[in-house]
Scaffold this active site. Structure first.
Site: not given
Length: 682
Positions: A30-31, A95, A377, A572, A574
């Site tokens: 999806d990213h 995520d 965000r 995030s 990440r």
């Protein structure tokens, strides 16, 4: 796992040497789909541009027993809600918006990829016991007020760090006036207050959603155990927030931070007072936070009113369906056509502009402008890489109304629009079905189930690739104190994971640690000169980019630290924001406070996340100082470490640094990383 974080997670899992995952696991593409033209064209281009990465993820998933949702399937959190989350479940995801599943009464927690590797390996996942913040809801949602307004209000109350170290539990009689997908919206954006996760009690709204998404058997089991899926009688919370939904007004938060809350009725005046651009350039609805059938229906009800008067959006308008199922169903039921007719562009079922995957052309870089979104965000430059873009987050309904009006100075509850014929009219409050009257249309089948036999499946990583790179183990701790480390950068103010490891165009390097390390801290503000990506190389005296100076230090055998402010690493999940400093020679991150996920990610990669025992000690460290971390031979849980600060004038002083390491995490540090420790124990 979403595809941007799954690359590194699967590379780490491959490095572990294990043959199969131990728990049900999935990858969601999806990213990596950039919004440019429209859904069909953008998806086609993404499949071509990202072929190497998608092939790696598909074959790695098949090899190691992981389900694979192909590009075009939809956003991970909507897919999880439609297929995997259920009341009482516990789920982790790579995520930060994984808590979306709390809308179905599940405990869903965002983590870094290394945590996911532990879980996939069958290792117990641990978390420091969180506090519990209770949000008691009374009254009933109605009119222009939506579920999004609940979390926008909560963010204004608790701020971006008020939920850190806590689970937010919503309860009270007002809960039943919120749809299941509305509850998911509220839980999703709990990430913006730093919450570990958020959850709602099981009720008839969840039961109906489970039945409508083909999981009636799970609903029946949940009914049998419903007393275990609601707050215990007489339970006490560490903090309680009270919100009367009947009195709650529509909100809009921003710019530049999701906790700057304003009633919509006051945003026009606030913009004029602060010099924020009033003209709305683009309105964007969708994202993992607000892309349900109900969201799209309520937005379409407003668009239909405008079309009936001959009016279209004054601002550009984009629509992002949350999943292939949502896309197909709103197309079948006519919502997509209405939104298109009013001026909307339906984008791919993907994250798109919400995470910076937006090839925006309508403004120049550095041009001051305003956008309104239903995203979660709105950090500086997050959506379009333009630091001058003023992004505001609100509900899909308010985004649609402001896109029609073309200005922030518009309150749909009281103000009038003007039709092309000069007629003044006021929008009626939005309406929309919670769920489709017919069954959902599943659309195209985009799921790849892992094969029963995968020994013949080959996973290729080209050594010459600039997108993928097999991982090399980080070096072990040498058993001594860390002496005379340079301060790479002393960060001023807010430093999110977007500042540490930017997304947008950098997403294509998420599977290649060395290449993506070229974005290390390029968005952080250097306290020495208030500049971005401009720091002094203390070995040469010259200024350079943060990654360049870090690489120079590493090449010369010089370890370094980062010094930061409050809530360092918010945003995030990440883990690249932890992998990159470790890869480029960092040893410690010293700040006033950390966001939860980032602190854990740093520990996983063998770094020392440390906090000032006295926050005022932040002022004692100068950019040209040398830092030594001592007492490491006696490193133990609950025992502070000492930093010796050596100033350029020859003077020095010592300060105390706190940490949250437990015994297991200290072993990660000694081994060089959690992955190294896992191999030691095999």
């Amino acid at each position: 796992m979403q595809d941007a974080t799954a690359q590194m997670a699967m590379l780490q899992f491959i490095s572990s040497g294990l043959a199969k995952v131990a728990v049900p696991s999935t990858i969601h593409c999806d990213h990596l789909i950039e919004a440019q033209i429209g859904g069909v064209e953008d998806l086609k281009r993404a499949k071509e541009v990202n072929h190497e990465v998608y092939n790696f993820l598909a074959t790695a998933a098949a090899k190691y027993g992981v389900g694979f949702w192909k590009p075009g399937s939809g956003i991970i959190h909507q897919i999880i809600l439609e297929n995997y989350a259920y009341p009482g479940a516990m789920l982790i995801g790579t995520d930060s918006h994984t808590p979306n599943g709390g809308g179905l009464g599940a405990i869903c927690i965002g983590v870094g990829g290394a945590d996911a590797v532990d879980v996939m390996a069958g290792i117990p996942w641990e978390l420091k016991c969180p506090k519990v913040i209770g949000v008691r809801l009374t009254g009933t949602l109605s009119g222009w007020t939506s579920p999004k307004d609940v979390i926008l209000k909560v963010a204004g109350i608790l701020t971006v760090k008020g939920g850190t170290g806590a689970i937010v539990e919503y309860h009270g009689p007002g809960v039943d006036s919120i749809s299941c997908t509305g509850m998911a919206t509220i839980c999703n954006m709990g990430a913006e207050i730093g919450a570990t996760t958020s959850v709602f009690p099981y009720n008839h709204r969840m039961k109906t959603y489970l039945e409508k998404t083909g999981r009636g058997e799970i609903a029946s089991v949940a009914d049998q155990f419903k007393d275990d899926l609601v707050p215990d009688k007489g339970c006490e919370y560490d903090q309680v927030v009270e919100i009367n939904l009947s009195k709650l007004k529509p909100h809009i938060n921003g710019p530049f931070t999701p906790d700057l809350a304003h009633p919509v009725s006051e945003i026009g005046a606030a913009a004029q007072r602060n010099g924020w651009p009033l003209e709305v350039k683009v309105g964007l609805i969708g994202s993992c936070t607000n892309s349900s059938y109900e969201d799209m229906g309520r937005a379409a009800s407003l668009a239909k009113q405008a079309l009936d008067k001959g009016l279209k959006c004054k601002a550009q308008f984009t629509v992002t369906p949350g999943s292939e199922q949502i896309r197909a169903t709103i197309e079948r039921d006519g919502y997509a056509k209405i939104l298109n007719d009013v001026g909307g562009i339906v984008l791919a079922n993907a994250c798109g502009p919400c995470i910076g995957q937006w090839d925006r052309k309508d403004v120049k870089m550095g041009e001051k402008n305003t956008i309104v979104t239903s995203f979660n965000r709105n950090f500086t430059a997050r959506n379009d890489a333009n630091p001058a873009t003023h992004a505001f987050v609100t509900s899909p309904e308010i985004v649609t109304a402001l896109a029609l009006a073309g200005t922030l100075n518009f309150n749909p509850e009281t103000d009038y629009l003007t039709a092309p014929n000069g007629e003044k009219f006021k929008l009626e409050p939005p309406t929309g079905d919670e769920l489709p009257s017919r069954d959902f249309d599943p659309g195209q089948d985009t799921y790849q189930h892992p094969p029963a036999e995968s020994s013949s499946v080959k996973v290729d990583v080209n050594p010459m690739s600039n997108r993928l790179q097999l991982l090399e183990p980080f070096d072990k701790w040498h058993g001594k104190d860390l002496e005379d480390m340079r301060v790479l950068i002393k960060v001023k103010g807010k430093c999110t994971t977007d500042h540490i490891s930017a997304a947008g165009p950098w997403l294509k390097f998420r599977g290649h640690l060395d290449n993506i390390s070229n974005n290390l801290l390029i968005g952080a503000v250097n306290i020495e000169n208030d500049a971005i990506n401009k720091i002094r190389n203390q070995l040469t005296g010259e200024y350079g980019g943060v990654p360049d100076v870090a690489r120079h230090y590493k090449a010369n055998g010089v370890n370094w630290v980062v010094v930061g402010d409050e809530n360092y690493g918010e945003g995030s999940s990440r883990e690249h924001a932890a992998l990159e400093p470790r890869h480029l020679g960092g040893r410690a991150i010293i700040v006033k406070s950390f966001a939860r996920i980032h602190e854990t990610n740093l520990k996983k990669q063998g770094l020392l996340p440390l906090t000032f025992a006295d926050p005022d000690d932040y002022e004692k460290i100068l950019p040209n100082d040398k830092i030594s971390i001592t007492c490491l031979k006696s490193f133990a849980p609950g025992k502070p470490l000492t930093a010796v600060i050596k100033h350029a004038d020859g003077s020095q002083e010592s300060i105390s640094l706190n940490h949250t390491f437990n015994e297991t995490q200290i072993e990660w540090f000694k081994a060089g990383s959690a992955l190294n420790r896992m191999k030691e124990l095999q």
